[in-house]
Design a protein around this motif. Sequence first.
Motif, short mmCIF file in Angstrom:
data_model
loop_
_atom_site.label_atom_id
_atom_site.label_comp_id
_atom_site.label_asym_id
_atom_site.label_seq_id
_atom_site.Cartn_x
_atom_site.Cartn_y
_atom_site.Cartn_z
N LYS A 3 0.83 -1.21 0.00
CA LYS A 3 0.00 0.00 0.00
C LYS A 3 0.86 1.26 0.00
CE LYS A 3 -4.14 -1.49 2.46
NZ LYS A 3 -4.93 -1.28 3.67
N GLY A 4 1.88 1.28 0.80
CA GLY A 4 2.74 2.46 0.91
C GLY A 4 3.45 2.77 -0.40
N CYS A 5 3.91 1.75 -1.10
CA CYS A 5 4.60 1.93 -2.38
C CYS A 5 3.62 2.46 -3.43
CB CYS A 5 5.21 0.61 -2.81
SG CYS A 5 6.27 0.74 -4.25
N LYS A 8 2.83 6.15 -2.64
CA LYS A 8 3.96 7.00 -3.00
C LYS A 8 4.03 7.20 -4.52
CE LYS A 8 6.94 5.90 0.90
NZ LYS A 8 8.18 5.22 1.33
#
Length: 126
Positions: A3-5, A8
Amino acid sequence: MKKGCFIKSIIILTILTAAVVYIIKYKFDDFILKPGKQLLAGALVDEWTEKIDFVKNSPEKDSLKNMVTGILSSVKKEDLVTDESLKSVMAYVSEIVKDSIVETSELNFIAEKIKAELQNERSTQN
């Protein structure tokens, strides 16, 4: 993909897209159009120099050189000369220098055409 990638990459793509849209919308003339015109004018100066080299030396040749140099310098300064008027003037000049002799009548003809083109440009811009 985590999710974070993913988040970003969405944020970076959004920022890059916004930057590209801003540059195209507000800075297109400064970054692309003006340097492009200067490159075109430089190429025309080189082409013009090659065409005029084989013309016999005369006062008419010098006058023609001064007229065309003035037009090309106004293109570099981005004055009242547009691409269409520049192309038509260069077509007239190409016809005149074909026979390698510049006569007074031809010089007067090209001076009238240049004057007419520039007046036409001024009237369309107002």
